[in-house]
Motif scaffolding. Sequence first.
Motif, PDB file in Angstrom:
ATOM      1  N   PRO A   1      -7.691  13.935  14.951  1.00 13.13           N
ATOM      2  CA  PRO A   1      -7.292  15.280  14.533  1.00 13.13           C
ATOM      3  C   PRO A   1      -6.722  15.265  13.117  1.00 13.13           C
ATOM      4  CG  PRO A   1      -6.407  14.749  16.707  1.00 13.13           C
ATOM      5  CD  PRO A   1      -6.956  13.478  16.137  1.00 13.13           C
ATOM      6  N   LYS A   2      -6.840  16.369  12.442  1.00 11.02           N
ATOM      7  CA  LYS A   2      -6.262  16.486  11.102  1.00 11.02           C
ATOM      8  C   LYS A   2      -4.758  16.242  11.168  1.00 11.02           C
ATOM      9  CE  LYS A   2      -9.736  19.690   9.273  1.00 11.02           C
ATOM     10  NZ  LYS A   2     -10.020  21.054   8.765  1.00 11.02           N
ATOM     11  N   GLY A   3      -4.279  15.369  10.317  1.00 10.57           N
ATOM     12  CA  GLY A   3      -2.863  15.065  10.269  1.00 10.57           C
ATOM     13  C   GLY A   3      -2.434  13.918  11.158  1.00 10.57           C
ATOM     14  N   TYR A   4      -3.290  13.476  12.068  1.00  8.12           N
ATOM     15  CA  TYR A   4      -2.909  12.436  13.022  1.00  8.12           C
ATOM     16  C   TYR A   4      -2.644  11.093  12.321  1.00  8.12           C
ATOM     17  CZ  TYR A   4      -3.420   9.008  16.803  1.00  8.12           C
ATOM     18  OH  TYR A   4      -3.223   7.961  17.670  1.00  8.12           O
ATOM     19  N   LEU A   5      -3.578  10.643  11.507  1.00  8.03           N
ATOM     20  CA  LEU A   5      -3.414   9.357  10.829  1.00  8.03           C
ATOM     21  C   LEU A   5      -2.237   9.401   9.860  1.00  8.03           C
ATOM     22  CD1 LEU A   5      -7.165   8.457  10.156  1.00  8.03           C
ATOM     23  CD2 LEU A   5      -5.675   7.540  11.951  1.00  8.03           C
ATOM     24  N   GLU A   6      -2.034  10.553   9.237  1.00  8.99           N
ATOM     25  CA  GLU A   6      -0.890  10.709   8.334  1.00  8.99           C
ATOM     26  C   GLU A   6       0.429  10.549   9.092  1.00  8.99           C
ATOM     27  OE1 GLU A   6      -4.242  13.278   6.560  1.00  8.99           O
ATOM     28  OE2 GLU A   6      -3.542  12.612   8.529  1.00  8.99           O
ATOM     29  N   LYS A   7       0.489  11.091  10.301  1.00 10.77           N
ATOM     30  CA  LYS A   7       1.705  10.958  11.116  1.00 10.77           C
ATOM     31  C   LYS A   7       1.937   9.503  11.517  1.00 10.77           C
ATOM     32  CE  LYS A   7       1.973  15.634  13.143  1.00 10.77           C
ATOM     33  NZ  LYS A   7       3.397  15.911  12.841  1.00 10.77           N
ATOM     34  N   LEU A   8       0.869   8.812  11.897  1.00 12.50           N
ATOM     35  CA  LEU A   8       1.021   7.394  12.215  1.00 12.50           C
ATOM     36  C   LEU A   8       1.572   6.617  11.024  1.00 12.50           C
ATOM     37  CD1 LEU A   8      -2.151   6.315  14.258  1.00 12.50           C
ATOM     38  CD2 LEU A   8       0.123   6.879  15.123  1.00 12.50           C
ATOM     39  N   ARG A   9       1.041   6.907   9.848  1.00 10.46           N
ATOM     40  CA  ARG A   9       1.503   6.228   8.639  1.00 10.46           C
ATOM     41  C   ARG A   9       2.996   6.482   8.412  1.00 10.46           C
ATOM     42  NH1 ARG A   9       0.499   1.954   5.741  1.00 10.46           N
ATOM     43  NH2 ARG A   9       2.559   1.717   6.686  1.00 10.46           N
ATOM     44  N   ALA A  10       3.430   7.732   8.584  1.00  9.09           N
ATOM     45  CA  ALA A  10       4.830   8.088   8.351  1.00  9.09           C
ATOM     46  C   ALA A  10       5.755   7.401   9.364  1.00  9.09           C
ATOM     47  CB  ALA A  10       5.001   9.602   8.423  1.00  9.09           C
ATOM     48  N   ILE A  11       5.331   7.332  10.622  1.00 13.88           N
ATOM     49  CA  ILE A  11       6.177   6.699  11.637  1.00 13.88           C
ATOM     50  C   ILE A  11       6.253   5.196  11.400  1.00 13.88           C
ATOM     51  CG2 ILE A  11       6.437   6.254  14.112  1.00 13.88           C
ATOM     52  CD1 ILE A  11       4.967   8.970  14.565  1.00 13.88           C
ATOM     53  N   CYS A  12       5.135   4.589  11.024  1.00 17.04           N
ATOM     54  CA  CYS A  12       5.151   3.162  10.688  1.00 17.04           C
ATOM     55  C   CYS A  12       6.106   2.892   9.528  1.00 17.04           C
ATOM     56  CB  CYS A  12       3.750   2.679  10.343  1.00 17.04           C
ATOM     57  SG  CYS A  12       2.659   2.471  11.768  1.00 17.04           S
TER      58      CYS A  12
END
Length: 439
Positions: free
Chosen positions: A230-241
């Motif tokens: 989904p749009k924004g999903y990979l970005e959220k993973l990056r931020a949490i990492c």
Amino acid sequence: MNVSVKPNMTNHWMPFTNNRLFHEEPQMFAKAEGVKYWTPEGREILDGSSGLFCCAAGHGRPEIADAVYKQLSTLDYSPHFQRAAPVSFEFAEKLAGILPDGLDRVFFAGSGSEAVDTAMKMCLAYHRATGNAQRTRFVSRAWGYHGVNLGGTSLAGMVNNRRDFSGITCDVVHMRHTWTEEQKFTRGQPETDADLANDLEEICKTYGGDTIAAVFVEPIAGSIGTIVPPKGYLEKLRAICDKYGILLVFDEVITGFGRTGSAFASQAFAVKPDLITMAKALTNGAIPMSAVATSAEIQSAVFEAAGDADRPEFFHGYTYSAHPVACAAGIAALDIYAKDKLFERANELSSHFLDGVFGLRNLPHVSDLRGYGMMSGIQLTPGDAPGAKGSWAQRALFDEGLHVKATGDAIIFAPAFVSTEQDIDDMVAILQKVLGAPM
């Protein structure tokens, strides 16, 4: 092609195959060129899955054959333990030129499975080197595929790849996959469900973010049937990492080398991981090879931890790491991708390709369609048992002249970038014929 002699099939134990069924009804290839295979009997088969997503530039490229022959004639093998062949440094430099900025340290291995295990060890070595030896846990995702070595089996989120091997797996926690019913028949990235990335936040709260070494995800989950994030999903993973000091690893064994219209999916989605694993199209499938790319920061930390001791900084490697013939094939493949502008070609061809895929929507055996770039998933309606419909479809399509990969009840349709629009139309016509007919 010799059609008079049937091979003795007793001794070869085939991988990921119903061997008994295959012996009864063998389906074989004897020749390949461009986007076509030929059976030993001379029957033409269109290649709808680039082999196994390997042959992005099509089959039988003479440039690669010539490079391999020249290398074999000059230096057929060189160990890379305390010795090296110049061609390996040339290939690493050339590969670094198309990788995301900053991911320019390359470690070579022999398969995607080996690349994943290598990346896991790199992550552990980095955290130990930086005083975080307690980071030994990994996070992966349901429905994920990361090869079949010990590490990849542990990371796997596909139950049949883990069922018989649970006693040997590593410490891995799984997030949910990203597919939901609301996403059915979505072309490209779904607009909703990016919050599924918060599974990682909850895992950090449950197990402690400071115990997690790395998160492994395929940018597009390929082997399960092309699950697009989904749009924004990979970005959220990056931020949490980043929040918890966890390394993010993208498994680009399938998505690397133009499949998304960019050299790597991380570039297409504008999300930069800390490590990338790659294989398959690295040599256009001509010679087995894989690689892990990471940053100078990670490499330097591991090197510095070794101090001045006269020993390897990283106790890991394979007999065939940076095999000179594989390196020669890889250099030739990268030259083809650049000269023929195949990544750009994949981007241009994608629209026509996805038009064809989504034109299958109303067929009786189709329950969902997904796609991005030059890869797609065709989810089949359930059969008598899980995987039965997929097995039937894969064999029926072969009989009609189309090779595709099926996993469970999902078909992965991902042709080579040298395909013409007519090639795509011919492949889609066979899909329509088989998936529109009674089983």
